[in-house]
Design a protein around this motif. Structure first.
Motif, PDB file in Angstrom:
ATOM      1  N   UNK A 166     -20.323  23.957 -10.767  1.00 24.70           N
ATOM      2  CA  UNK A 166     -20.144  22.492 -10.394  1.00 24.70           C
ATOM      3  C   UNK A 166     -18.747  21.958 -10.968  1.00 24.70           C
ATOM      4  N   UNK A 167     -18.510  22.494 -12.136  1.00 19.46           N
ATOM      5  CA  UNK A 167     -17.370  21.993 -13.153  1.00 19.46           C
ATOM      6  C   UNK A 167     -16.096  22.919 -12.658  1.00 19.46           C
ATOM      7  N   UNK A 168     -16.143  23.787 -11.777  1.00 21.53           N
ATOM      8  CA  UNK A 168     -14.987  24.523 -11.356  1.00 21.53           C
ATOM      9  C   UNK A 168     -13.584  23.799 -11.104  1.00 21.53           C
ATOM     10  N   UNK A 169     -14.070  22.698  -9.978  1.00 20.35           N
ATOM     11  CA  UNK A 169     -12.828  21.957  -9.717  1.00 20.35           C
ATOM     12  C   UNK A 169     -12.495  20.682 -10.362  1.00 20.35           C
ATOM     13  N   UNK A 170     -13.377  20.543 -11.536  1.00 17.72           N
ATOM     14  CA  UNK A 170     -12.820  19.272 -12.237  1.00 17.72           C
ATOM     15  C   UNK A 170     -11.600  19.440 -12.834  1.00 17.72           C
ATOM     16  N   UNK A 171     -10.440  18.465 -12.435  1.00 20.59           N
ATOM     17  CA  UNK A 171      -9.080  18.419 -12.644  1.00 20.59           C
ATOM     18  C   UNK A 171      -8.942  18.050 -14.165  1.00 20.59           C
ATOM     19  N   UNK A 193     -16.111  31.659 -13.454  1.00 24.01           N
ATOM     20  CA  UNK A 193     -16.425  30.501 -12.696  1.00 24.01           C
ATOM     21  C   UNK A 193     -15.065  29.821 -12.289  1.00 24.01           C
ATOM     22  N   UNK A 194     -14.435  29.748 -13.442  1.00 19.12           N
ATOM     23  CA  UNK A 194     -12.869  28.778 -13.276  1.00 19.12           C
ATOM     24  C   UNK A 194     -11.786  29.827 -12.978  1.00 19.12           C
ATOM     25  N   UNK A 195     -11.810  31.016 -13.195  1.00 13.07           N
ATOM     26  CA  UNK A 195     -10.761  32.072 -13.097  1.00 13.07           C
ATOM     27  C   UNK A 195     -10.234  32.565 -14.377  1.00 13.07           C
ATOM     28  N   UNK A 241      -6.367  23.199 -11.378  1.00 14.67           N
ATOM     29  CA  UNK A 241      -5.079  22.593 -10.845  1.00 14.67           C
ATOM     30  C   UNK A 241      -5.022  21.748  -9.756  1.00 14.67           C
ATOM     31  N   UNK A 242      -4.355  20.564  -9.827  1.00 15.86           N
ATOM     32  CA  UNK A 242      -4.423  19.671  -8.539  1.00 15.86           C
ATOM     33  C   UNK A 242      -3.165  19.862  -7.778  1.00 15.86           C
ATOM     34  N   UNK A 243      -3.286  19.151  -6.562  1.00 16.85           N
ATOM     35  CA  UNK A 243      -1.942  19.279  -5.711  1.00 16.85           C
ATOM     36  C   UNK A 243      -2.326  20.456  -4.446  1.00 16.85           C
ATOM     37  N   UNK A 244      -2.011  19.825  -3.429  1.00 16.88           N
ATOM     38  CA  UNK A 244      -2.434  20.460  -2.402  1.00 16.88           C
ATOM     39  C   UNK A 244      -3.703  20.580  -1.770  1.00 16.88           C
ATOM     40  N   UNK A 245      -4.103  20.869  -0.708  1.00 17.51           N
ATOM     41  CA  UNK A 245      -5.319  20.834  -0.007  1.00 17.51           C
ATOM     42  C   UNK A 245      -6.159  21.852  -0.245  1.00 17.51           C
TER      43      UNK A 245
END
Length: 299
Positions: A166-171, A193-195, A241-245
């Motif tokens: 659930x937290x993997x996409x948290x920026x 989970x995160x890489x 990481x943020x940026x890009x779809x």
């Protein structure tokens, strides 16, 4: 006990004048105690402490003496003791709440008492003090402009993995507490989970004699922790990481297929696609498995 009659053991208290004071305590070095803490310890009608023995050591270090009643207030008795302390507050008592280290309510007892005080209109204030969360965040070397505190991860592997997914996409930069004997397993689960290449910092024994901040990727830190780690642990993890779809499942499957056709092993292809897309490896793996099972795919 009523809310209209002053208590005999609080001679200066008046109904409606109660005050709940949340006081920060040192997370390591006693010299870090906020100056107001000594005065609050000496004047409180009631001191509610997570561990009365640690409180005794703290007062000795500060050279102060409590004059009010000292009671224990910890996870095991928090639910039953809260109404008692709330009653004291309603009667006009000044109640000081301290935990073993850091600020009350932050992964420590306190929330229930604050909620009870607010509900009955009792004033709540704080003596700001040391915080392992903010100290670790500042020392981590990771972005501090936006962060979130996640507390302790679940002990069971499946529940822990679910929380991390659930937290993997948290920026935002994430801060966790962890027990030393579970650190290696937690870091391994985070890497999954995160890489593996997500940056992190393990902060150990903050402000104490053997303070240590170990920085690296989650994979590197998991390997390091396998040898065993001691002390109080705070883990700071870089945000996603943020940026890009964000690619959808079909795109993730396509990217894995391209790498496999080029001769790359599926496990390695999944890991690389997850890293590129900034998503957990498990998410890519599940997408590939689902695609193989689907009758609408060529697999």
């Amino acid at each position: 006990m009523t809310a209209t009659t002053p208590r005999a053991d609080h001679p200066h208290a008046e109904p409606g004048s109660g005050l709940l004071v949340l006081a920060g305590t040192p997370i390591g070095d006693p010299a870090d105690a906020p100056p107001r803490l000594a005065a609050e310890l000496e004047t409180a009608d009631v001191v509610a402490a997570e561990d009365t023995r640690r409180l005794r050591r703290l007062t000795q270090s500060l050279g102060v003496r409590t004059t009010g009643r000292v009671v224990s207030y910890f996870e095991g008795n928090e639910a039953e003791r809260t109404p008692e302390l709330a009653g004291e507050l309603a009667d006009g008592a000044r109640v000081l709440l301290v935990t073993d280290a850091g600020m009350p309510s932050v992964s420590d007892p306190g929330y229930r008492l604050v909620a009870a005080a607010v509900e009955q209109g009792v004033r709540v204030t704080a003596v700001p003090g040391p915080s392992a969360v903010l100290t670790a965040l500042a020392l981590s070397g990771l972005p501090v402009d936006r962060f979130c505190f996640e507390g302790f991860l679940p002990r069971k592997g499946g529940e822990r993995a679910a929380r991390l997914r659930d937290a993997a996409a948290e920026p935002r930069t994430q801060v966790y507490f962890e027990a030393p004997h579970r650190l290696a397993a937690a870091l391994t689960a985070m890497a999954e989970a995160f890489g593996a290449d997500r940056r992190a910092a393990v902060c150990r024994e903050l402000t104490k004699t053997y303070e240590e901040v170990k920085r690296g990727t989650l994979a590197e830190l998991a390997d390091w922790a396998e040898a065993g780690v001691r002390g109080e642990i705070t883990v700071v993890v870089e945000g996603a990481p943020v940026g890009g779809e964000r690619p959808d499942e079909a795109e993730l499957v396509r990217r894995v297929a391209v790498r496999e056709e080029a001769g790359e092993h599926r496990k390695a292809a999944i890991a690389e696609v997850a890293k590129e897309a900034g998503v957990p490896k498990r998410e890519v793996f599940d997408a590939v498995v689902a695609a193989k099972k689907s009758p609408h795919t060529g697999g």
